[in-house]
Write a protein that holds these residues in place. Structure first.
Motif, short mmCIF file in Angstrom:
data_model
loop_
_atom_site.label_atom_id
_atom_site.label_comp_id
_atom_site.label_asym_id
_atom_site.label_seq_id
_atom_site.Cartn_x
_atom_site.Cartn_y
_atom_site.Cartn_z
N ALA A 74 7.51 40.56 43.48
CA ALA A 74 8.23 40.06 44.44
C ALA A 74 9.66 39.56 43.83
O ALA A 74 10.85 39.44 44.37
CB ALA A 74 7.60 38.91 45.02
N TYR A 75 9.71 38.86 42.74
CA TYR A 75 10.69 38.10 42.14
C TYR A 75 11.81 39.15 41.15
O TYR A 75 12.73 38.79 40.86
CB TYR A 75 10.52 36.89 41.47
CG TYR A 75 10.22 35.90 42.33
CD1 TYR A 75 11.20 34.91 42.86
CD2 TYR A 75 9.06 35.48 42.81
CE1 TYR A 75 11.05 34.10 43.77
CE2 TYR A 75 8.77 34.31 43.97
CZ TYR A 75 9.78 33.80 44.01
OH TYR A 75 9.68 32.70 45.16
N LEU A 76 10.96 40.43 40.84
CA LEU A 76 11.99 41.32 40.34
C LEU A 76 12.86 42.06 41.33
O LEU A 76 13.88 42.50 40.62
CB LEU A 76 11.13 42.04 39.26
CG LEU A 76 10.80 41.33 37.92
CD1 LEU A 76 9.83 42.42 37.14
CD2 LEU A 76 11.81 40.90 37.06
N LEU A 98 10.15 30.22 38.51
CA LEU A 98 11.10 29.17 38.09
C LEU A 98 12.31 29.36 37.58
O LEU A 98 13.37 28.74 37.83
CB LEU A 98 10.36 28.25 37.20
CG LEU A 98 9.13 27.68 37.45
CD1 LEU A 98 8.29 26.70 36.49
CD2 LEU A 98 9.27 26.68 38.81
N MET A 99 12.57 30.57 37.12
CA MET A 99 13.88 31.20 36.84
C MET A 99 14.72 31.71 37.99
O MET A 99 15.94 31.53 37.77
CB MET A 99 13.97 32.33 35.95
CG MET A 99 13.41 31.92 34.57
SD MET A 99 13.14 33.35 33.56
CE MET A 99 14.65 34.31 33.79
N HIS A 100 14.13 31.75 39.22
CA HIS A 100 14.71 32.25 40.10
C HIS A 100 15.92 31.39 40.94
O HIS A 100 16.77 31.62 41.46
CB HIS A 100 13.74 32.54 41.46
CG HIS A 100 14.38 33.34 42.58
ND1 HIS A 100 14.62 32.70 43.68
CD2 HIS A 100 14.65 34.80 42.59
CE1 HIS A 100 15.01 33.60 44.66
NE2 HIS A 100 15.15 34.67 44.12
N GLY A 101 15.30 30.04 40.92
CA GLY A 101 16.66 29.16 41.48
C GLY A 101 15.76 27.86 41.52
O GLY A 101 14.69 27.54 40.74
N ARG A 102 16.34 26.79 41.98
CA ARG A 102 15.82 25.48 42.10
C ARG A 102 14.47 25.48 42.75
O ARG A 102 14.33 26.27 43.76
CB ARG A 102 16.66 24.48 42.93
CG ARG A 102 17.94 24.16 42.20
CD ARG A 102 18.75 23.37 42.73
NE ARG A 102 19.81 23.14 42.31
CZ ARG A 102 20.25 21.84 41.99
NH1 ARG A 102 20.18 20.82 42.81
NH2 ARG A 102 21.36 21.68 41.65
N PRO A 103 13.34 24.78 42.23
CA PRO A 103 12.16 24.69 42.55
C PRO A 103 12.20 23.97 44.05
O PRO A 103 12.60 23.01 44.22
CB PRO A 103 11.11 24.07 41.78
CG PRO A 103 12.09 23.70 40.48
CD PRO A 103 13.46 24.07 40.89
N THR A 104 11.61 24.61 45.05
CA THR A 104 11.36 24.34 46.33
C THR A 104 9.78 24.00 46.58
O THR A 104 9.10 24.51 45.66
CB THR A 104 11.80 25.38 47.39
OG1 THR A 104 11.12 26.65 47.45
CG2 THR A 104 13.37 25.77 47.21
N ALA A 105 9.73 23.62 47.66
CA ALA A 105 8.30 23.34 47.97
C ALA A 105 7.22 24.54 48.00
O ALA A 105 6.19 24.57 47.62
CB ALA A 105 7.92 22.68 49.39
N VAL A 106 7.92 25.53 48.62
CA VAL A 106 7.22 26.82 48.60
C VAL A 106 7.05 27.36 47.39
O VAL A 106 5.90 27.80 46.83
CB VAL A 106 7.87 27.95 49.34
CG1 VAL A 106 7.45 29.42 49.58
CG2 VAL A 106 8.39 27.35 50.94
N GLU A 107 7.91 27.53 46.34
CA GLU A 107 7.98 27.86 44.98
C GLU A 107 6.80 26.97 44.36
O GLU A 107 6.09 27.84 43.33
CB GLU A 107 9.27 27.99 44.25
CG GLU A 107 10.33 29.05 44.89
CD GLU A 107 11.31 28.93 44.19
OE1 GLU A 107 11.88 27.85 43.50
OE2 GLU A 107 12.09 29.92 44.02
N MET A 108 6.74 25.72 44.36
CA MET A 108 5.91 25.15 43.78
C MET A 108 4.34 25.29 44.32
O MET A 108 3.52 25.03 43.52
CB MET A 108 6.09 23.38 43.91
CG MET A 108 7.44 22.93 43.15
SD MET A 108 6.88 23.09 41.42
CE MET A 108 8.02 24.16 40.78
#
Length: 115
Positions: free
Chosen positions: A112-114, A59-69
């Motif tokens: 993946a997010y680091l 969630l810190m990566h950016g705005r939540p998109t459908a894939v992130e949710m």
């Protein structure tokens, strides 16, 4: 089909499987079965914290998109599946496999997010 009874494997392949990851898995599963109550309590805390870190990074990566949710949903489902397997007192092997699945998925999201 049993990996160790696979006719396509040579004797050395079978021996390597018995001495490698499969043996480690079986040893960890046996240890989990012996101390199920203690390991379950520690694992619930650990994998829940790991899942929380994965969701936080996601969630810190950016705005939540459908894939992130959807990934947040999967992390939550895997963590809750393990917790439910402990509460429902399912077989140790099922609980252990759900623990592995939850930890591997959460670690994959973290890595993946680091990167």
């Amino acid at each position: 089909m049993d990996v160790l009874n696979n006719p396509d494997l040579t004797h050395s392949d079978t021996q390597r499987m018995e001495n490698g990851p499969l043996k480690t898995y079986n040893n960890l599963l046996a240890e989990f079965k012996k101390g199920r109550m203690g390991y379950a309590a520690i694992a619930i805390i650990g994998q829940s914290c790991l899942g929380s870190v994965a969701v936080m990074l996601l969630l810190m990566h950016g705005r939540p998109t459908a894939v992130e949710m959807f990934v947040v949903f999967l992390i939550t489902i895997f963590c809750m599946a393990f917790n439910a397997s402990i509460l429902a007192q399912l077989k140790s092997k099922i609980a252990f496999n759900l623990l592995i699945l939850s930890v591997v998925f959460s670690c994959s999201v973290i890595v993946a997010y680091l990167v």
